[in-house]
Design an enzyme around this catalytic site. Structure first.
Site, short mmCIF file in Angstrom:
data_model
loop_
_atom_site.label_atom_id
_atom_site.label_comp_id
_atom_site.label_asym_id
_atom_site.label_seq_id
_atom_site.Cartn_x
_atom_site.Cartn_y
_atom_site.Cartn_z
CG ASN A 1 37.91 40.69 34.22
OD1 ASN A 1 36.46 39.97 35.17
ND2 ASN A 1 38.48 40.73 35.29
CD GLN B 1 37.10 46.38 34.47
OE1 GLN B 1 36.85 47.15 33.67
NE2 GLN B 1 37.97 45.90 35.37
CG HIS C 1 41.89 51.00 40.73
ND1 HIS C 1 42.55 50.49 40.13
CD2 HIS C 1 41.45 50.53 41.78
CE1 HIS C 1 42.31 49.29 40.28
NE2 HIS C 1 41.74 48.98 41.56
CB CYS D 1 52.28 35.55 33.25
SG CYS D 1 53.00 34.90 32.51
C1 LIG Z 1 39.90 45.44 39.19
C2 LIG Z 1 38.18 44.40 39.30
C3 LIG Z 1 38.21 44.40 40.62
C4 LIG Z 1 38.98 44.43 42.02
O1 LIG Z 1 38.88 45.65 42.23
P1 LIG Z 1 39.69 46.00 43.54
O2 LIG Z 1 39.41 47.78 43.79
O3 LIG Z 1 41.73 45.98 42.78
O4 LIG Z 1 39.88 45.42 44.85
C5 LIG Z 1 36.89 43.32 41.08
N1 LIG Z 1 36.02 42.81 39.60
C6 LIG Z 1 36.39 42.72 38.73
C7 LIG Z 1 35.17 43.12 37.66
C8 LIG Z 1 37.23 43.86 38.59
O5 LIG Z 1 37.44 44.53 37.09
#
Ligand SMILES: *Cc1c(COP(=O)(O)O)cnc(C)c1O
Length: 407
Positions: free
Chosen positions: A156, A184, A206, A331
């Site tokens: 990510n 991702q 999301h 941060c």
């Molecule tokens: C955003 C993300 C998560 C967490 O997902 P949520 O649905 O926000 O709990 C886990 N792993 C990766 C690689 C992400 O980018």
């Protein structure tokens, strides 16, 4: 068209919900509000039917053979927890060793840390300077007690797409389960649980133009049949793996988002590739001393992580407030820590602090990219004009060889 500020280039963090997804969800808030677990009347049946359509759509996106392999959760954090803790608990008689990598999302790393406190052994495999995990390292770490390997599909922060296929061959040959946090990469890079020998996969709506607070865990049902200990007890929903009344509107939206991704993902990724290329080419042309942290070839189509030497990270973020993006500085309330992912790639603190992750997505336009190119080039140059180190660099002085006075 006029630009809307700040320009959103943080699609890794979250995405807006596609209007087509919202439209599909709306009736399930009021008209069709039934509980999918209500078996005795039409309200329940309608909700259950909508959930089953969504389950099929999510299954189709990842190549799952059986829609029952999709377990709906509250998002990928929960899916990661359920996969790793659920396997560790169920298979504890078989073994107590898990292999993962140092660049995983915190949802995986912190889950593994928790399991270590509870007596599991975890090996954290490192990555090369290109952010890539070496399957040979995974193989080396395997023991008779290894029950699970967890490696993300795509990172990510730097967007590196990991060699899941090669890892899947190893785990399958050794009878070890393979989990991947696929959040991702879903819809952007080829991902098929059958072709890759993946046994468990976490996804979330999301990050793919669906609503927040809904996700899924793929749990293989045959060859091998994966077993899990539920982490949430209750009514035995989701095949006994995740109790709790289903978020029907969310799941319906997730299903629609998955369908759109399956139909349009490959095509839209081509657009991201060309926008990213435009951003990269122009920044490289207008600025010297920049470093691209993405893998040269194996990276997400809409990902550009770039470091600007001789500028201070925080000052840079302040200067480009018109762009919503992320920096290589995580941060926290007390400190400004450089990204652990960049750190794992051997990138020094200064370079990590001055890195920016641009995430392009469904509504990114060429006009936005051009604005960002101009803004970033101009601001970086301005910050550098105030830097004595940059001055020395331009004069050709090798900064590494300079003897700095002690203070
Ligand atoms: C955003 C993300 C998560 C967490 O997902 P949520 O649905 O926000 O709990 C886990 N792993 C990766 C690689 C992400 O980018």
């Amino acid at each position: 068209m006029s630009l809307k500020f700040p320009i959103y280039m943080d699609y890794h963090a979250t995405t807006p919900v596609d209007p087509r997804v919202i439209e599909t969800m709306l009736p399930y808030f009021n008209e069709k509000f039934g509980n999918a677990a209500s078996r005795s009347h039409a309200y329940g049946w309608t909700a259950e039917e909508a959930v089953s359509v969504a389950r099929e759509r999510v299954a189709a996106l990842i190549g799952a053979k059986n829609p029952k392999e999709i377990v709906f959760t509250s998002g990928a954090t929960e899916s990661d927890n359920l996969a790793i803790k659920g396997v560790a608990e169920f298979y504890k008689e078989k073994g107590d060793h898990i292999i993962t990598t140092v660049i995983e999302h915190k949802a995986v790393l912190d889950t593994c840390k928790r399991l270590e406190k509870d007596g599991c052994r975890v090996t954290y495999v490192g990555v090369g300077p290109d952010g890539m995990v070496d399957p040979a390292e995974i193989e080396k770490a395997m023991t008779d007690k290894t029950i699970l390997v967890s490696v993300m599909l795509a990172n990510n922060e730097v967007g590196t797409v990991q060699p899941i296929e090669a890892i899947g061959k190893l785990t399958r040959a050794r009878g070890v389960l393979l989990h991947t946090d696929a959040v991702q990469g879903i819809g952007k890079v080829p991902f098929d649980v059958e072709a890759l020998n993946v046994d468990l996969a976490s996804i979330t709506a999301h990050k793919m133009y669906g609503p927040k607070g809904v996700g899924a865990l793929y749990v293989r049902r045959s060859k091998p049949r994966v077993r899990l200990t539920a982490q949430m007890d209750g009514g035995g929903h989701e095949f006994g793996m995740r109790s709790g009344t289903l978020n029907v509107p969310g799941i319906v939206g997730f299903g629609r988002a998955a369908e759109l991704m399956r139909l349009e993902g490959v095509e839209e990724a081509k657009r991201f590739v060309s926008l990213r290329e435009r951003l990269l080419a122009s920044l490289s042309k207008s600025l010297d001393a920049i470093q691209i942290n993405d893998h040269p070839t194996q990276h997400l189509p809409g990902n550009l992580n770039v470091s600007f030497s001789f500028v201070e990270g925080e000052a840079l973020m302040m200067a480009i407030k018109d762009v919503a993006c992320s920096s290589g500085s995580a941060c926290t309330s007390a400190s400004l820590e450089p990204s652990y992912v960049l750190h794992a790639m051997g990138i020094g603190d200064d370079i990590a602090h001055s890195s920016i992750r641009f995430g392009l997505g469904r509504w990114t336009t060429e006009e936005e990219v051009d604005f960002v190119i101009q803004l970033v080039s101009q601001k970086v140059q301005k910050l550098r004009d105030m830097s004595p180190l940059y001055e020395m660099h331009k004069e050709g002085i090798d900064l590494a060889s300079v003897q700095w006075a002690a203070h």
